[in-house]
Design a protein around this motif. Sequence first.
Motif, PDB file in Angstrom:
ATOM      1  N   SER A   9       0.881  -1.175   0.000  1.00 12.60           N
ATOM      2  CA  SER A   9       0.000   0.000   0.000  1.00 12.60           C
ATOM      3  C   SER A   9       0.917   1.225   0.000  1.00 12.60           C
ATOM      4  N   PHE A  10       0.427   2.323  -0.550  1.00 18.14           N
ATOM      5  CA  PHE A  10       1.266   3.514  -0.618  1.00 18.14           C
ATOM      6  C   PHE A  10       0.794   4.527   0.411  1.00 18.14           C
ATOM      7  N   ASP A  11       1.731   5.066   1.212  1.00 16.11           N
ATOM      8  CA  ASP A  11       1.407   6.123   2.176  1.00 16.11           C
ATOM      9  C   ASP A  11       0.943   7.363   1.420  1.00 16.11           C
ATOM     10  N   ALA A  12       0.437   8.348   2.199  1.00 12.05           N
ATOM     11  CA  ALA A  12      -0.015   9.603   1.594  1.00 12.05           C
ATOM     12  C   ALA A  12       1.129  10.258   0.817  1.00 12.05           C
ATOM     13  N   ASP A  13       2.376  10.070   1.310  1.00 14.68           N
ATOM     14  CA  ASP A  13       3.504  10.696   0.602  1.00 14.68           C
ATOM     15  C   ASP A  13       4.165   9.741  -0.399  1.00 14.68           C
ATOM     16  N   LEU A  63       5.158   6.534  -0.146  1.00 15.19           N
ATOM     17  CA  LEU A  63       6.124   5.524   0.306  1.00 15.19           C
ATOM     18  C   LEU A  63       5.463   4.138   0.321  1.00 15.19           C
ATOM     19  N   ARG A  70       4.589   0.460   1.460  1.00 15.83           N
ATOM     20  CA  ARG A  70       4.607  -0.207   2.766  1.00 15.83           C
ATOM     21  C   ARG A  70       3.984  -1.586   2.592  1.00 15.83           C
ATOM     22  N   ARG A  72       1.647  -4.575   3.325  1.00 14.83           N
ATOM     23  CA  ARG A  72       0.379  -4.765   4.027  1.00 14.83           C
ATOM     24  C   ARG A  72       0.539  -5.810   5.123  1.00 14.83           C
ATOM     25  N   VAL A 114       8.177  -0.511   5.913  1.00 14.59           N
ATOM     26  CA  VAL A 114       8.376   0.143   4.614  1.00 14.59           C
ATOM     27  C   VAL A 114       9.363  -0.649   3.750  1.00 14.59           C
ATOM     28  N   ARG A 131      12.278   6.316   4.494  1.00 12.50           N
ATOM     29  CA  ARG A 131      11.603   7.574   4.212  1.00 12.50           C
ATOM     30  C   ARG A 131      12.627   8.658   3.868  1.00 12.50           C
TER      31      ARG A 131
END
Length: 599
Positions: free
Chosen positions: A10-14, A16, A18, A20, A25, A29
């Motif tokens: 899954s992709f973080d808001a920024d 990155l 990650r 599941r 990560v 970061r």
Amino acid sequence: MRPAPPSPVSFDADGLPRSRRFGDVYFSREGGLAETRAVFLAGCGLPERWTGRRRFVVGELGFGTGLNIVALLELWRANRPPGGQLSIFSVEAEPLGADDARRALAAFPEIAPVAELLLSQWPGQRAGFHRLEFRDLGATLDLAVMDAEAALAAWDGRADAWFLDGFAPAVNPGMWTDALMALVAARSAPGAIAASYTVAGQARRALAAAGFALARQPGFGGKRERLEACLPGALAPERARPRVAIVGAGIAGAALARALAVHGVAALTLDAAGPGAGASGNVAALVTPRLDAGLGAAAQLHAQAFDRAVRIYQAMGAPIVVRGVLQLEAGPRDALRFAKIAASDLFEPGELVLMDAGETSALLGEPSPPGLMLTRALVVEPAQILHVWMPDVLPGAVARLERREGGGWRLLDANGLLCIEADLVFLATGADLARLWSGAPIQPVRGQLTEALGVTTSAAAWGAYVGPTRDGLMFGATHDRDDTDTAPRAEDDQRNLAALSARRPRLAAQLAGSPLAGRASIRATTPDHLPLAGALGDGLFVLGGLGARGFALAPLLAEHVAALALGAPSPLPAPLAAIVAPGRFAAKRQRIASRTKAL
Ligand code: SAM
């Protein structure tokens, strides 16, 4: 049909990526590429460590987005030793799809051109080994899609450097077990180095127990320390570049020439009758896997070889006549067999599509039984493939091999005249193998294929098969054991026509009055119906026994044989290499003999 597994990322808001499953990560970061360079590349002493080396092997635990490997390839591109070859091995239990990988790697525009080389041939989800090739960089990647321990147990390489990049030991202890680190040590060259971002106790203990000497180094970004671990020992001296001869200019010889060229090794190919004179010289050839519902090693071998062949022919483009071959049910057990294979992880999700009778009939334009659509199977033009891989074939009838004093071989003709001398000799003479390898376990099978012009069709198989050529169609083939006559026979064309009429009567009726042209050749089969691919000893190698599946089997098996000959890691997992080992029949005879003696 097997559905695609859910994305592991899954992709973080920024942006990155990650996991599941593990919540960790894929890269840091604080600049993933900078961390890769500091922890893994500099941590393994690269590029200095490969200076002057002709072959360098890097292993990785945790392929993920491929970022480490792209960074490695970029460093290799800029600092490649003259003529150097880089072999990379990585493992991944939960492979990312190409779209996820593209999204993750888009964060690093400075390595975009090399990232594109990886993304354009992004490996699939099929369980097993996947070979990728970076021809212009002199590099290959074998990605094992399976659990790390199984992957290392099956790999025959010896790495000079390791990137240990499983998720943190606290969340993923399975990537840092004593057993796995012992396998890392066992698959290392003397003096190998391993690098990791973690100095966690479990990682240190497991590496130390496996024989590594550990050094903590200042960490990257927020991390205090990173790890470097070295095995004792010195590098073995590298072998001189060998002189190489291939005997036989069919698909086996051509695939060997190609596989050797990928390693930067030019081979001389000899054939008395020229390229494609035997069973590889038909007007078109089917590239289909053997559909083996046993799902064991033989099924895996055929599935991996098929996948590799398709990828190679796709990249060439030109030799492809048509994509997609429909396998029709030919007996009461086929429905279950096809369903089992389509649901397995032998092939890519979605590539095998079960069809009911309505669908197959609509596709073929006449009443047909249910079937299995092999969407990636191909019909190819053999002559083009042979020409690209083997542009020059020397006319030479090698009748005998003689050992040279001090190593290597003299290839002699029937009059005892020297054809050439070579350090490594590859036998790829099809049904003729026994002439140069006495006792070769080869059984000849005569096969006649029939060609007709002007009428075309999509490709279908049901025991017999039919498929398009560039200007018509071909169908066949006869199967006559121990018949070695290659003169075409009118009655064999009629046998082929009868087999076509039995399943495709409308198509067969369209051929009424068309002239039929038959071509017969001798296929080489073995007692267990598996190929012969490997070493015979003293610099002699063999690739043969490919039966009617030469164009599907040869590309991968040639890469395996070339790797064995050149001391590079094989793209075949060890259990699959074992079932094609050419000495297996003799070894079995010996086992039986010694057991009988013991009684
Ligand atoms: N090197 C990667 C990159 O450049 O993007 C990042 C690797 S990520 C930190 C760890 C990877 O190890 C994940 O892709 C995960 O699926 C994989 N993995 C975790 N446990 C595994 C196991 N037991 N066997 C094989 N792969 C595993």
